[in-house]
Design an enzyme around this catalytic site. Structure first.
Site, PDB file in Angstrom:
ATOM      1  N   ASN A  86       0.868  -1.180   0.000  1.00 48.35           N
ATOM      2  CA  ASN A  86       0.000   0.000   0.000  1.00 48.35           C
ATOM      3  C   ASN A  86       0.908   1.234   0.000  1.00 48.35           C
ATOM      4  OD1 ASN A  86      -2.382  -1.566   0.169  1.00 48.35           O
ATOM      5  ND2 ASN A  86      -2.146  -1.745   2.390  1.00 48.35           N
ATOM      6  N   GLN A  93      -2.166   2.813   3.066  1.00 42.57           N
ATOM      7  CA  GLN A  93      -0.967   2.768   3.911  1.00 42.57           C
ATOM      8  C   GLN A  93      -1.239   3.483   5.233  1.00 42.57           C
ATOM      9  OE1 GLN A  93       2.644   4.287   2.105  1.00 42.57           O
ATOM     10  NE2 GLN A  93       3.929   3.540   3.794  1.00 42.57           N
ATOM     11  N   HIS A  99       6.560  -1.529   3.585  1.00 43.49           N
ATOM     12  CA  HIS A  99       6.358  -2.931   3.978  1.00 43.49           C
ATOM     13  C   HIS A  99       5.613  -3.681   2.903  1.00 43.49           C
ATOM     14  CE1 HIS A  99       3.168  -0.385   5.654  1.00 43.49           C
ATOM     15  NE2 HIS A  99       2.329  -1.403   5.479  1.00 43.49           N
TER      16      HIS A  99
HETATM   17  P1  AMP Z   1      -0.644  -0.702   5.918  1.00 45.57           P
HETATM   18  O1  AMP Z   1      -2.077  -0.365   6.223  1.00 45.57           O
HETATM   19  O2  AMP Z   1      -0.402  -1.231   4.535  1.00 45.57           O
HETATM   20  O3  AMP Z   1       0.284   0.451   6.267  1.00 45.57           O
HETATM   21  O4  AMP Z   1      -0.264  -1.904   6.870  1.00 45.57           O
HETATM   22  C1  AMP Z   1       0.139  -1.729   8.185  1.00 45.57           C
HETATM   23  C2  AMP Z   1      -0.031  -3.056   8.865  1.00 45.57           C
HETATM   24  O5  AMP Z   1       0.720  -3.039  10.064  1.00 45.57           O
HETATM   25  C3  AMP Z   1      -1.464  -3.408   9.237  1.00 45.57           C
HETATM   26  O6  AMP Z   1      -1.840  -4.605   8.593  1.00 45.57           O
HETATM   27  C4  AMP Z   1      -1.411  -3.537  10.751  1.00 45.57           C
HETATM   28  O7  AMP Z   1      -2.242  -4.566  11.233  1.00 45.57           O
HETATM   29  C5  AMP Z   1       0.060  -3.844  10.994  1.00 45.57           C
HETATM   30  N1  AMP Z   1       0.586  -3.502  12.296  1.00 45.57           N
HETATM   31  C6  AMP Z   1       0.440  -2.322  12.950  1.00 45.57           C
HETATM   32  N2  AMP Z   1       1.100  -2.359  14.120  1.00 45.57           N
HETATM   33  C7  AMP Z   1       1.698  -3.573  14.194  1.00 45.57           C
HETATM   34  C8  AMP Z   1       2.523  -4.231  15.159  1.00 45.57           C
HETATM   35  N3  AMP Z   1       2.890  -3.625  16.306  1.00 45.57           N
HETATM   36  N4  AMP Z   1       2.943  -5.494  14.909  1.00 45.57           N
HETATM   37  C9  AMP Z   1       2.576  -6.109  13.767  1.00 45.57           C
HETATM   38  N5  AMP Z   1       1.806  -5.554  12.806  1.00 45.57           N
HETATM   39  C10 AMP Z   1       1.359  -4.307  13.021  1.00 45.57           C
END
Ligand code: AMP
Length: 113
Positions: A86, A93, A99
């Site tokens: 994203n 995002q 990521h």
């Molecule tokens: P995005 O929305 O593409 O930026 O994805 C961010 C992702 O990070 C989401 O799927 C969240 O569930 C994940 N996320 C946020 N905080 C953590 C954390 N502390 N450990 C693992 N995943 C996380």
């Protein structure tokens, strides 16, 4: 680049369920999985989003792609997985450290929402 939850995970300041780590990248399970297998693969270099990657990041991005396949295989999902990046807030995002989402273990629909 501003500190993010992912830079704190890289620094081991907050815990994560790490499934792979090397000098260049770190992979850990998503805290709110959207599939039976949902892993986040991040470069240790703090790149805010994919569109901010520079030509000098080419081999790092290639490394992430190769590792994504290896991690999926090590999770036993065979050849069926989806990779998602994203890029930017309106694309979904929410954490501003590049990521790759590695998702598998259920049927995927197309187009994604
Ligand atoms: P995005 O929305 O593409 O930026 O994805 C961010 C992702 O990070 C989401 O799927 C969240 O569930 C994940 N996320 C946020 N905080 C953590 C954390 N502390 N450990 C693992 N995943 C996380």
């Amino acid at each position: 680049m501003a500190e993010t939850i992912f830079s704190k995970i890289i620094a081991k300041e907050i815990p994560a369920d790490i499934v792979y780590e090397d000098d260049l990248c770190l992979a850990f399970r998503d805290i709110a999985p959207q599939a039976p297998t949902h892993i986040l693969l991040i470069p240790k270099k703090p790149i805010v989003k994919l569109a901010d990657a520079e030509p000098e990041d080419q081999s790092l991005l290639g490394h992430l792609m190769v590792k994504a396949g290896e991690i999926a295989r090590s999770e036993g999902v065979g050849d069926a997985f989806r990779l998602i990046v994203n890029n930017g807030e309106s694309a979904g995002q929410s954490v501003f450290h590049l990521h790759l989402h590695i998702m598998a273990g259920r049927a995927m629909t197309w187009p994604p929402g």
